[in-house]
Design an enzyme around this catalytic site. Sequence first.
Site, PDB file in Angstrom:
ATOM      1  N   ASN A   1       8.694  11.139 -71.816  1.00 30.00           N
ATOM      2  CA  ASN A   1       7.355  10.665 -72.161  1.00 30.00           C
ATOM      3  C   ASN A   1       6.444  11.901 -72.200  1.00 30.00           C
ATOM      4  OD1 ASN A   1       4.751   8.861 -70.348  1.00 30.00           O
ATOM      5  ND2 ASN A   1       4.874   9.333 -72.506  1.00 30.00           N
ATOM      6  N   GLY A   2       5.812  12.135 -73.346  1.00 29.36           N
ATOM      7  CA  GLY A   2       4.957  13.320 -73.474  1.00 29.36           C
ATOM      8  C   GLY A   2       5.155  13.965 -74.832  1.00 29.36           C
TER       9      GLY A   2
ATOM     10  N   SER B   1      -8.510  -5.143 -74.521  1.00 29.57           N
ATOM     11  CA  SER B   1      -8.658  -3.936 -73.707  1.00 29.57           C
ATOM     12  C   SER B   1     -10.074  -3.736 -73.185  1.00 29.57           C
ATOM     13  CB  SER B   1      -8.206  -2.712 -74.490  1.00 29.57           C
ATOM     14  OG  SER B   1      -8.875  -2.663 -75.729  1.00 29.57           O
TER      15      SER B   1
ATOM     16  N   TYR C   1      -7.441   3.370 -71.054  1.00 26.67           N
ATOM     17  CA  TYR C   1      -6.796   2.466 -72.003  1.00 26.67           C
ATOM     18  C   TYR C   1      -5.284   2.344 -71.860  1.00 26.67           C
ATOM     19  CZ  TYR C   1      -5.172   0.541 -76.442  1.00 26.67           C
ATOM     20  OH  TYR C   1      -4.553  -0.222 -77.390  1.00 26.67           O
TER      21      TYR C   1
ATOM     22  N   CYS D   1      -9.420  15.171 -75.373  1.00 25.32           N
ATOM     23  CA  CYS D   1      -9.819  14.309 -76.490  1.00 25.32           C
ATOM     24  C   CYS D   1     -11.341  14.128 -76.542  1.00 25.32           C
ATOM     25  CB  CYS D   1      -9.105  12.965 -76.437  1.00 25.32           C
ATOM     26  SG  CYS D   1      -9.217  12.133 -74.843  1.00 25.32           S
TER      27      CYS D   1
ATOM     28  N   CYS E   1       5.206   6.575 -75.213  1.00 24.72           N
ATOM     29  CA  CYS E   1       6.450   6.261 -74.526  1.00 24.72           C
ATOM     30  C   CYS E   1       6.268   5.718 -73.119  1.00 24.72           C
ATOM     31  CB  CYS E   1       7.329   7.503 -74.380  1.00 24.72           C
ATOM     32  SG  CYS E   1       7.801   8.274 -75.905  1.00 24.72           S
TER      33      CYS E   1
ATOM     34  N   GLY F   1       4.964   1.450 -75.819  1.00 24.24           N
ATOM     35  CA  GLY F   1       5.800   1.735 -76.991  1.00 24.24           C
ATOM     36  C   GLY F   1       6.510   0.472 -77.443  1.00 24.24           C
TER      37      GLY F   1
ATOM     38  N   ASP G   1     -16.206  -2.318 -75.725  1.00 28.67           N
ATOM     39  CA  ASP G   1     -14.883  -1.914 -76.206  1.00 28.67           C
ATOM     40  C   ASP G   1     -14.458  -0.672 -75.441  1.00 28.67           C
ATOM     41  OD1 ASP G   1     -12.568  -1.954 -77.652  1.00 28.67           O
ATOM     42  OD2 ASP G   1     -13.517  -1.728 -79.614  1.00 28.67           O
TER      43      ASP G   1
ATOM     44  N   CYS H   1      -4.026  12.836 -67.336  1.00 27.16           N
ATOM     45  CA  CYS H   1      -4.696  12.284 -68.523  1.00 27.16           C
ATOM     46  C   CYS H   1      -5.711  11.220 -68.117  1.00 27.16           C
ATOM     47  CB  CYS H   1      -3.649  11.675 -69.460  1.00 27.16           C
ATOM     48  SG  CYS H   1      -4.368  10.677 -70.766  1.00 27.16           S
TER      49      CYS H   1
END
Lengths: 504, 504, 504, 504
Positions: free
Chosen positions: D139-140, D321, D280, D480, D34, D60, D383, D274
């Site tokens: 957002n979240g 990216s 990214y 992650c 989002c 989004g 990448d 984050c």
Amino acid sequence: MPEATSPRDTTLAKDLPSHPFDIDADSDKLREECGVFGVVGVTEASNFIALGLHALQHRGQEAGGIVTYDETSGFNQARRMGLVRDNFTSADMMAMLPGEVGIGHVRYSTAGHKGQTAIRDVQPFFGEFSMGGAAIAHNGNITNAIALRKELIERGSIFQSSSDSECIIHLMARSMGRTIPDRMEEALRKVEGAFSVVAMTRSKLIGCRDPLGVRPLVLGKLGDGWVLASETCALDIVGADLIREIEPGEMVVISAETGVQSHFPFRRAKSRFCIFEHVYFSRPDSILGGRSVYETREAIGRELAKESPVDADLVCPVPDSGTPAAIGFSLESGIPYAMGIIRNQYMGRTFIEPSEQIRNMGVRLKLNVNRALIRGKRVILVDDSVVRGTTSQKIKEMILEAGAAEVHFRIASPPTQWPCFYGVDTPEREKLLAARMTEDEMRDHLGVDSLKFISIDGLYRAVGQSGGRDAKSPQYCDACFTGEYPITPTDMIERGFKTKVAAE
Amino acid sequence: MPEATSPRDTTLAKDLPSHPFDIDADSDKLREECGVFGVVGVTEASNFIALGLHALQHRGQEAGGIVTYDETSGFNQARRMGLVRDNFTSADMMAMLPGEVGIGHVRYSTAGHKGQTAIRDVQPFFGEFSMGGAAIAHNGNITNAIALRKELIERGSIFQSSSDSECIIHLMARSMGRTIPDRMEEALRKVEGAFSVVAMTRSKLIGCRDPLGVRPLVLGKLGDGWVLASETCALDIVGADLIREIEPGEMVVISAETGVQSHFPFRRAKSRFCIFEHVYFSRPDSILGGRSVYETREAIGRELAKESPVDADLVCPVPDSGTPAAIGFSLESGIPYAMGIIRNQYMGRTFIEPSEQIRNMGVRLKLNVNRALIRGKRVILVDDSVVRGTTSQKIKEMILEAGAAEVHFRIASPPTQWPCFYGVDTPEREKLLAARMTEDEMRDHLGVDSLKFISIDGLYRAVGQSGGRDAKSPQYCDACFTGEYPITPTDMIERGFKTKVAAE
Amino acid sequence: MPEATSPRDTTLAKDLPSHPFDIDADSDKLREECGVFGVVGVTEASNFIALGLHALQHRGQEAGGIVTYDETSGFNQARRMGLVRDNFTSADMMAMLPGEVGIGHVRYSTAGHKGQTAIRDVQPFFGEFSMGGAAIAHNGNITNAIALRKELIERGSIFQSSSDSECIIHLMARSMGRTIPDRMEEALRKVEGAFSVVAMTRSKLIGCRDPLGVRPLVLGKLGDGWVLASETCALDIVGADLIREIEPGEMVVISAETGVQSHFPFRRAKSRFCIFEHVYFSRPDSILGGRSVYETREAIGRELAKESPVDADLVCPVPDSGTPAAIGFSLESGIPYAMGIIRNQYMGRTFIEPSEQIRNMGVRLKLNVNRALIRGKRVILVDDSVVRGTTSQKIKEMILEAGAAEVHFRIASPPTQWPCFYGVDTPEREKLLAARMTEDEMRDHLGVDSLKFISIDGLYRAVGQSGGRDAKSPQYCDACFTGEYPITPTDMIERGFKTKVAAE
Amino acid sequence: MPEATSPRDTTLAKDLPSHPFDIDADSDKLREECGVFGVVGVTEASNFIALGLHALQHRGQEAGGIVTYDETSGFNQARRMGLVRDNFTSADMMAMLPGEVGIGHVRYSTAGHKGQTAIRDVQPFFGEFSMGGAAIAHNGNITNAIALRKELIERGSIFQSSSDSECIIHLMARSMGRTIPDRMEEALRKVEGAFSVVAMTRSKLIGCRDPLGVRPLVLGKLGDGWVLASETCALDIVGADLIREIEPGEMVVISAETGVQSHFPFRRAKSRFCIFEHVYFSRPDSILGGRSVYETREAIGRELAKESPVDADLVCPVPDSGTPAAIGFSLESGIPYAMGIIRNQYMGRTFIEPSEQIRNMGVRLKLNVNRALIRGKRVILVDDSVVRGTTSQKIKEMILEAGAAEVHFRIASPPTQWPCFYGVDTPEREKLLAARMTEDEMRDHLGVDSLKFISIDGLYRAVGQSGGRDAKSPQYCDACFTGEYPITPTDMIERGFKTKVAAE
């Protein structure tokens, strides 16, 4: 109608005109707001619902919705602006609505945002309760919806629509009832007004009419399954047999296994079915109280011919709703029936943002006088009702311009003097021609040679009450003609509406 | 119909169903293929053209087009699939079609790709010549189109459509005529068949009918301007006065300045107007030969009642086209007229890719029997024609299922035994019920108590020929009933069609 | 550009904005008008054509079309406004375009109606000849189209589009050639200008380049079949192997059975390939003359760095077309390469009728400066070309507003001083900044610290001509830089265009 | 993710493919769900919101919504499937969204119905409370949403969407707080998880970040008004000045009159932003913690070059990216940077129901190797991350097929081993390549010459933590990579997810 602090929703503005201009010749009619249809115990239920709603399309053309339940996919829902045939008939759509139980709704919209139905106002409404989901579709109007909504909001309910019907699902959510039918019963006991409701759970179809039975609801049998519908014409289209009408104040809970379980959760009251369903709302091929609506309308025409005869050359209907009464008038009077006004079949309800010149054509886009037939003739025009009188005026002009010698209006209902608060879209009282003028004043205003409405007793005779209206305890709701409201219109009085008693 | 080496055009496949399934109850009718309308000398001509085409929509519902000319923007053109009211009424659209002269066309499509009209087949067609541009719209059918097309291609013409009408514009391009009317005259002299054409240049409106005058075309006056239209109902909607019919073989060239200049470029012939325009194609409020089509149809009903009386309780029309004849039958016979079959107004021409179950509903989606009225009654059903007999069959079943005691069919036209090659969509001869069976066989096939068609002389009497049909020199084109084709159907004979003479 | 007496076509106005407002940051680029692709001898040819056109989308985004031929369905055609991926990839669409031979086209539009491509102007064009049908797609521009069109109209051809390319199909129709390739040869001999053409018959794929080979066309092998495409990137996407470039003046006729038959129907001339294909039009991953376009552009950047060095902190491309040259400049100069300007990937080519406020955002909608990176830096901006100079101005403002210390523009092409008449959309000469100003004047006009274009010889060196431009016999068409037009722009001179010689 | 007893909604099935097939080359990326944007105190607020959402579109792409408030029309709302530029830029739309205060949202969708966002799941959500209406955009991800939803339903709330974010509005409805900010505070205290929220009342704009500040939110000044946005690139597009980031755990209530009132309603905690926003999610031109994201990514590339150098001819990004890190790698290593892979700009996110053949093209539809450049070269591919590894595999094949001598992968993030539960769409753990394999195994699996990820400390250094990661109290959320979840994922553990501790 609830205070709209809820947002104007422009979700469909891309596809639909933001400010549609209604140049429909039918715009001067009262409009029924809804039709409902439900089915349980048949495979591919959505097909039957789509057909049933198509047959009920005259009860609401702005939008429609279907909810079904299927073990695999759960509850499935589709709601769309527009006609049933345009939205709900493709194989793709039917595949998205699997299951053997489901309900559907077509809507015109009285409460809610008038003239700009938002997709979120389209029924059925769905609620998820601790014992499972339920969907509900409502024909009628809740007369204490504003008060209920206010209270529910104070207690923490979030309304998603501006529809009065959404109250029912929130009342169900607040109920402590252990089953969905229990919760629905409890909810409907808090609701005042007119309602014919169909609802569904994962396995059951539920139907309910308000204690006075103002709006219609019939039960049909379809193979091993069951059908509920606003009118019998919707049973015909799916090939279901008419079993009976749901009674005023009755609730039925139906499943394929247990059949129809009936009970009467409300205090019993004398039936007050809407007499205007006979005059205009219901389809002529539907059966009300055992008699075809067509025959009732023909009988109205006969009564009119008896009450207000006139010497003339032709009896012509204002198409299409005046047709059965015109036939009755002709049969009774012996004056030949003729189609003096022709309707363009390719007319939709509205032209989308037409140019100035086309907009000014108004009624001409839909109706044309049969000039060669009318010229020099004395013409009786039979129409079902006069609301604002705007269309009557234009029709009269067209007929005279075509060279008619005389124009006599005969109206198949008494003067419409009061707004309806039970699920019909009526203009404010000041806009009703008959609220401002006597019959003679209306005749002069319209500039016709004569104008006669059927008497209230004549109408009651035509619907089968040979003794006419029982003034002490009227057999029907006829508030639009008499101002005698059988259910107090709480919200509207709150908003300043003066009843007959208050007005006098 | 030309050999289609030209590409299948999928230009519209995104918006339209690739394989529409026609479940229309009217699918068993003959279909007129076109309506034309033109105007010169009025501001905002496109508004009037749109209204006129809307009034002519019954002559073609698949597509429509308008071309106008304006000094500033030159020629402007819009062609669309679908109804006039959906495409040609917005202020935006009208703004894109400025000018005081213009023509329009609505189309069903006989020649060309049947059932999948491509946008490039939609008229009017436009051509740019050395002396300027011209647009043309055509109602009728060119009976030597295949031969003409082949020759034109050999000489270097590039066809853009599969329409027979495109030949005219290529013939005009090849002509050495110095003016556009001259070229059009030369082109039309090479064309065989039935045609009522409207065309336009930068300043002129042109109209022309074939020597036999098979298709209608009328002239009207609108303020300082002029109107050409297929039927008078299109004059009514724009408020134009009917001046007269364009005569068979007449060409008119009209401008605001010079008015109407008339001449007769073809060898004179006796008029053979299409008698089926009286029976079905034209709108009941149009005037043909000075008389309302409605009255003619009522007269047909009277003739039928005289020719084929029957004892019964009710006379019911098959809606809507059987209505005037049913009224006439009732007036003549004294048997009460009633609406035994009710039509769903919300039916479109087709349902888009419906699910199997909905498709199987067929005629029920459109028509419902008034069960309470019909039960136990002896019913006379009046319909305008029997083509394949498929719909008649279904209607009979519905009526019997509703409990009618007897069913008597009365048909307002003689048996349809021959295909039309003059601009009407007819099935192949083998599919015409009357080409394979006698009246009695048809009665047995349909399983009704009686079945009677009006006689050919009865029909001629009803249209005003008191002496009936002049067998030596028939007053109308009645080839569909008699097989006597007034214009040789060259292309079809080439393709193997056997005329009556050949067949006998 | 032909005199448009042909009608403005509003056929697509419903779906597309009638007056799109282009706020694209790329609006100040020259635009190639077309890409072509053809295939023969592979099953489901349309899939490959769709993929090929998708890879060529940078050569034309307004519209696309595909024609295929299949024994059963004949020629099939689909033409659409919009992107290939939105129109030509669904299984439904592919099913409507069966066959093993076909051609396709993407279009921007130079000739024809600018900015409002009508569907009828979308290629391929189709013609039906006495020996069968053929379709043709054209990249380039016919410089004597007006004269040809006038003559064809006088001889009776009906034009359906306003495209110059339609002349070819009419010339073929007029030809007496016995085969379609013969007719195409004869037609192309009458045509002046730049063209790379792909065409098809029922079984053959045909390709042809004009004698100077101005526009590209390559031949590939795909399994047992063959491919023709504007660029090699379209071979890559379908997995075809590059065989060779079609030579200037060569015509190839290809079928699965006979393979590639080549001949040279025109008088031989020295090649004059468009040098701007190297600078901007072709995709960086395409191969021209055996070398990757990317490498050529990097070499241009290196040449620029040698010719016009400047002391600075960062080399930034104007995205995306300036990127390879900026990399080359960085590699040669040792100044770090950085992305100082970021492009919004979700930008389409246009915003549809945006509100005033959004419209005023202009280039900001697409590009944003990397503020934290740029602040206080001396920045070299590398762009591919300066046309009107409008975008350069805005980019400079954004960079300065973000706090850059210095801004130096380096342009990967010489000053664009002359319009192209060979298939590229160029503004009128007066609107070209370099036609009105010297390099220094442009620098002052744009208000940057320095502005340098690559020299014409530098550009020639970068494309591999180590000796630079051969002034007596230039190796490329560089008319946009030099005003030396290798093909006389007949129509434009007729319309008043003054060539360099005439101007001097 | 809540148990979906709520109905599948087919409301948009007409316009959108029911089962879109995603062949996007980006499908192997983690996806932020989002972006939020709000504004107060500027005229025509909706224009700015539309622009801001356009700049945040990368966060989004499935749907977007805007709510505004205006005295005259009240709250106005529009929610649409699709891109901002396609839905929210027309003057018509802006006119339907009047007012000086408003909020907007773009959505990908993690919770809710994956891959088939229904219109009713599109934010902002609106609630009507006794003190007035409020809208909220989130957002979240709420990690205890299922439990909250169950409890709310038991207490009578009717959920209209399947979104976790709807809990907030129901909690607000249940709150006894006297003002909307009070209610929002109370609601957010019951919510666990990561959230950056913008909300609005009739006159106020509200912003709030969760105590750890996992998702970004910045404050800007726009003339006399104020802006809240997910990223600074959205301030740039509207011309607003960046004031500061909203702090973790901070709530701001903003109006034109009172300015920004800040407080901290939650227990204070150490920030855990984050870290993947740097890698990214955020746009390279946004500023995070005072530094351009672009520069951070370039620094990541430099770290990578230091940690894992390799001898090669070219450094190529996987577009788009990987670009900044590739540039950094090149700058640090001295190996030339080049565009070895070219991206097709005309690729959308998905092809709608493509044919089999086109579907099989997969990544080729979007990316093409610069064959002439790559042939014979040793190539380093940079990448941003490896998720499932599917795209990496295909890119490697394309590069080898084009003739590269060696392929070395360098990845700008550590191995992604754990799913994110804080608002990012991650595959289940088993599908993450790095959860199943070591770096060497992945190298062999992908079949490349070398494969190296940046170390976790290297990444921390690149984002500015010169000492690397503080293992005892990590400065960022890096779950992650590390499996150390700073907020307990309650719902997921309930559903069987095993945390690192539990797994070990």
